[in-house]
Design a protein around this motif. Structure first.
Motif, PDB file in Angstrom:
ATOM      1  N   VAL A   1      46.141  32.038  45.016  1.00  0.00           N
ATOM      2  CA  VAL A   1      46.432  33.099  44.061  1.00  0.00           C
ATOM      3  C   VAL A   1      47.684  33.461  43.711  1.00  0.00           C
ATOM      4  O   VAL A   1      48.211  33.547  42.783  1.00  0.00           O
ATOM      5  N   ARG A   2      48.365  33.676  44.897  1.00  0.00           N
ATOM      6  CA  ARG A   2      49.820  34.174  44.686  1.00  0.00           C
ATOM      7  C   ARG A   2      50.696  33.213  44.026  1.00  0.00           C
ATOM      8  O   ARG A   2      51.746  33.631  43.060  1.00  0.00           O
TER       9      ARG A   2
ATOM     10  N   PHE B   1      49.697  33.112  40.360  1.00  0.00           N
ATOM     11  CA  PHE B   1      50.064  34.341  39.963  1.00  0.00           C
ATOM     12  C   PHE B   1      51.630  34.007  39.471  1.00  0.00           C
ATOM     13  O   PHE B   1      52.066  34.452  38.313  1.00  0.00           O
TER      14      PHE B   1
ATOM     15  N   PRO C   1      48.252  40.167  42.606  1.00  0.00           N
ATOM     16  CA  PRO C   1      47.232  39.943  43.551  1.00  0.00           C
ATOM     17  C   PRO C   1      47.034  40.978  44.440  1.00  0.00           C
ATOM     18  O   PRO C   1      47.751  41.596  44.729  1.00  0.00           O
TER      19      PRO C   1
ATOM     20  N   GLU D   1      44.650  41.414  48.013  1.00  0.00           N
ATOM     21  CA  GLU D   1      43.684  41.041  49.068  1.00  0.00           C
ATOM     22  C   GLU D   1      42.734  41.795  49.528  1.00  0.00           C
ATOM     23  O   GLU D   1      42.887  43.184  49.871  1.00  0.00           O
TER      24      GLU D   1
ATOM     25  N   THR E   1      41.139  36.745  48.001  1.00  0.00           N
ATOM     26  CA  THR E   1      42.208  37.574  47.128  1.00  0.00           C
ATOM     27  C   THR E   1      41.973  37.383  45.450  1.00  0.00           C
ATOM     28  O   THR E   1      41.701  36.216  45.313  1.00  0.00           O
TER      29      THR E   1
ATOM     30  N   ALA F   1      43.515  38.122  41.454  1.00  0.00           N
ATOM     31  CA  ALA F   1      44.321  38.816  40.424  1.00  0.00           C
ATOM     32  C   ALA F   1      43.652  38.524  38.932  1.00  0.00           C
ATOM     33  O   ALA F   1      42.715  37.971  38.750  1.00  0.00           O
TER      34      ALA F   1
END
Length: 128
Positions: free
Chosen positions: A85-86, A89, A103, A105, A110, A112
Motif C-alpha cells: 500500500v505504501r 500510495f 496509508p 495500518e 493496511t 489507503a
C-alpha cells in the motif's frame, strides 16, 4: 460460484478508462457500444481472465445521490488488492492522484483511499 463482473458508476466512461488504465494500471477487456454508453470493462494485467470491473455510466437517477452519500461518508465504492500500500500510495501520489486517506495500518491490514476522479472513492488494501 465466483464473481465475474463487478462495477463502479462513473461520470464519464472515457475519463474513467484513462484513469483506470493509465493511472491505476488495469487493461481494457471489453468496449462494446450500447447506444449512448458502452459495456466497458477493465481487468488486472496480472489476471486477464479474472474478475472484470465494469465502468458503468451514472445515468440512472438513483446513482448520483448514492455516489454522493458514499463519498460524503468516506465509503469506498470498491477495494483493490495491492502488494504494498505504501509503495502504491507513493506511486499514485507522484501521478497526481488525490487520497482521502493516507496509508493506515490496522493490525494485519493496511489501507489507503483515493479519489478516482469519476465520483468514487477507491480503497487499496494489503493484508499480511
Amino acid at each position: 460460484m465466483k464473481i465475474y463482473v463487478t462495477s463502479v458508476f462513473v461520470d464519464d466512461q472515457d475519463k474513467a478508462l484513462r484513469f483506470y488504465t493509465d493511472v491505476l494500471g488495469f487493461v481494457k477487456k471489453h468496449d462494446i457500444p450500447l447506444g449512448a454508453a458502452r459495456w466497458l470493462t477493465v481487468v488486472s494485467p496480472e489476471d486477464p481472465d479474472g474478475t472484470e470491473l465494469l465502468l458503468e455510466p451514472s445515468g440512472h437517477p438513483a446513482v448520483p445521490p448514492y455516489k454522493t452519500a458514499l463519498v460524503e461518508d468516506g465509503i469506498p465504492a470498491a477495494s483493490f488488492a495491492v502488494d504494498d500500500v505504501r509503495a502504491e500510495f507513493d506511486r499514485l501520489r507522484e501521478l497526481g492522484v488525490r487520497f482521502t486517506q493516507e496509508p493506515l495500518e490496522m493490525g494485519t491490514v493496511t489501507t489507503a483511499v483515493l479519489d478516482d476522479t469519476c465520483g468514487n472513492l477507491i480503497q487499496i488494501v494489503h493484508s499480511q
